[in-house]
Design a protein around this motif. Structure first.
Motif, short mmCIF file in Angstrom:
data_model
loop_
_atom_site.label_atom_id
_atom_site.label_comp_id
_atom_site.label_asym_id
_atom_site.label_seq_id
_atom_site.Cartn_x
_atom_site.Cartn_y
_atom_site.Cartn_z
N GLY A 344 34.59 29.21 112.50
CA GLY A 344 34.41 29.02 111.14
C GLY A 344 34.74 30.45 110.63
N ARG A 345 35.65 31.16 111.15
CA ARG A 345 35.60 32.57 110.40
C ARG A 345 36.53 32.44 109.09
N PRO A 346 36.20 33.18 107.96
CA PRO A 346 36.66 32.84 106.58
C PRO A 346 38.21 33.38 106.95
N LEU A 347 39.03 32.60 106.26
CA LEU A 347 40.44 32.92 106.15
C LEU A 347 40.79 34.08 104.97
N GLU A 348 41.71 34.77 105.22
CA GLU A 348 42.10 35.80 104.46
C GLU A 348 43.21 35.55 103.55
N LEU A 349 42.34 34.86 102.31
CA LEU A 349 43.36 34.08 101.48
C LEU A 349 44.08 35.16 100.62
N ILE A 384 53.65 29.38 94.44
CA ILE A 384 52.71 30.45 94.98
C ILE A 384 51.16 29.81 95.04
N ILE A 385 50.65 29.71 96.43
CA ILE A 385 49.47 29.14 96.60
C ILE A 385 48.29 30.33 97.18
N LYS A 386 47.02 30.07 97.02
CA LYS A 386 46.08 30.93 97.61
C LYS A 386 46.06 30.36 99.09
N ALA A 387 46.32 31.16 100.26
CA ALA A 387 46.58 30.85 101.59
C ALA A 387 46.59 31.95 102.48
#
Length: 498
Positions: A344-349, A384-387
């Motif tokens: 569950g490491r946070p993603l680099e959005l 363009i999305i946050k990902a």
């Protein structure tokens, strides 16, 4: 030979309407709720009891009234007969002690004489309609007490024979007895209907309150059925309330059994989670440990190729070692990726321009797999999305690689982007290959899932590519699905735009 019959399509009239369906549910007792069955059974039993009691009361009262009426008739007949015997001519008005409405007449030689009817304690002579004459003439001394309908009412009649062959007919009206019976019947119906209605309402309330714990148990079971028990750490905190676990009632026993079952399931889920955690930790640790020897193998392979003079067989063997080490390195990297996602490491959005990612990834696949036709179906406006750019690129790369590995050369693979009405960005990869077997689709996103007969059946796959796709997409809060049929297979990835 019989003529052929022409079949015509059934119209909407052939289908059961809503009223027919409702009537069918009413007629099928198996579809009734337990509460409805209990209420209907209670009301039905009370209805039968009321009917039996009412019938007995009505019959008893009828017998009693008509016995009393018959005694009055016999007494009146004796009085009228004594008047006849006192000497001719016969006159009913001379008879004393008769009740109002008492009828008397003399039948001589089969002919009915004057009909005398007592009115207000005095006898009066009635006209003799033909219908009344016929009704009275049909009475014989051999008959016992009979009923006849005359123009002036219902009567109980008796014929008393005389020595000269004549006979005297005496009758009393049944009006008063009939009125009493009618009033009694109306009272029985009213009281029974009121009692049945009252008991039905009370039974509905009482049974509903008694069955309410079952509704609580059903609600608990429904909430448990919606929990995602198939993966991840599950905290099964749902339990039946104390009001539904009374051990002294049948429903409470069911509630206690449900709680024990949920305790057992929660314990099993915790054991499963611990086992999965240990396995995943082992896989992560093993993957980390395998990276070092694999790097060393590849390094020594390159060193041997640069420093040693190898025979053709040795060169072939060394190339094989190098390719297998690369394949194993790729597998280890996939396992590490899954391990990081499981933790569950946070993603680099970041702001990610999806059109550019798609174009670059598809161009890379054109170089890597040139025997396929790679096509793009992209909108003119950028998306363009946050990902996580690396994660999104890996998702698309794995889907394209999956299409390239499992379809024949010459297959057309189309990558498209579009915005959905739900505010999602849909990335799809479609090919016109042979399709995926239906029995394999349910497990296609499972780890290490491989179907040798799926699509072209190439060897060399690890069965982790689509698992990584699903894990990355879920980490972004999206979903991935597949639709497949011979000639068209589509993988769809829905990602939130914000």
């Amino acid at each position: 030979m019989p003529p052929p019959t022409l079949s015509r399509p059934s119209s909407g009239r052939d289908q059961p309407t809503g009223k027919d369906s409702m009537l069918g549910n009413v007629l099928h007792l198996s579809r009734w709720s337990l509460r409805s069955k209990m209420v209907v059974a209670t009301v039905g039993l009370l209805t039968v009891i009321c009917f039996v009691v009412g019938a007995v009361c009505y019959a008893s009262m009828s017998i009693s009234l008509y016995n009393q009426l018959d005694r009055s008739l016999i007494d009146a007949s004796n009085r009228v007969t004594n008047t006849y015997r006192s000497g001719p001519p016969f006159d009913g008005s001379q008879t004393l002690g008769l009740g109002v409405g008492t009828l008397s007449t003399l039948v001589q030689n089969g002919r009915v004489g004057i009909i005398n009817v007592v009115s207000d304690s005095r006898s009066s002579t009635q006209a003799t309609p033909k219908e009344d004459v016929d009704a009275l003439a049909s009475i014989r001394p051999s008959d016992r007490i009979v009923n006849r309908t005359l123009s002036f009412g219902e009567y109980r009649l008796i014929a008393a024979p005389q020595a000269n062959g004549d006979f005297v007919i005496t009758g009393v009206p049944t009006h008063d007895a009939d009125e009493i019976l009618t009033a009694l019947l109306a009272t029985i119906i009213f009281v029974s209907a009121s009692g049945i209605l009252t008991v039905g309402l009370l039974a509905t309330v009482i049974i509903r309150r008694a069955m309410s714990p079952l509704n609580q148990l059903a609600a608990v079971a429904m909430r448990v059925s919606r929990l995602p028990l198939d993966e991840g750490e599950v905290k099964l905190a749902e339990r039946a309330p104390d009001s539904a676990t009374n051990p002294h009632t049948e429903v409470g026993t069911v509630g206690m059994a449900l709680n024990k079952m949920l305790d057992n399931v929660a314990s099993a889920l915790q054991s499963r989670q611990r086992s999965e955690t240990k396995v995943r930790q082992f896989v992560a640790d093993a993957s980390h440990e395998l990276r070092t020897p694999l790097t060393a193998i590849r390094g020594y392979t390159e060193m041997i190729r640069m420093t040693e003079q190898l025979s053709p067989t040795g060169e072939k063997s060394l190339s094989r070692v190098e390719s297998q080490s690369k394949r194993m390195t790729s597998m280890v990297q996939d396992l590490l990726t899954l391990a990081r996602l499981d933790e569950g490491r946070p993603l680099e959005l970041k702001d990610t321009e999806m059109t550019q990612v798609v174009v670059e990834t598809v161009n890379d696949m054109k170089v890597a797999v040139p025997d396929h036709h790679w096509q793009l179906d992209l909108p003119s406006d950028p998306f363009i999305i946050k990902a996580d750019p690396g994660g999104v690129r890996q998702v698309l790369l794995n889907l394209l690689a999956n299409a390239g590995k499992h379809t024949e050369p010459g297959t057309t693979v189309t990558t498209s982007l579009r915005a959905t009405e739900e505010g999602m960005l849909q990335l799809s990869v479609a090919d016109n290959g042979p399709g995926i077997p239906e029995k394999f689709r349910a497990q296609i996103f499972d780890r290490f899932a491989r179907a040798d007969a799926a699509r072209s059946g190439h060897d060399g796959t690890t069965g982790l590519g689509l698992s990584i796709v699903q894990a990355i997409v879920q980490a972004h809060g999206g979903t991935v699905s597949v639709d497949s049929a011979p000639g068209r297979t589509v993988f769809r990835v829905d990602l939130p735009r914000h």
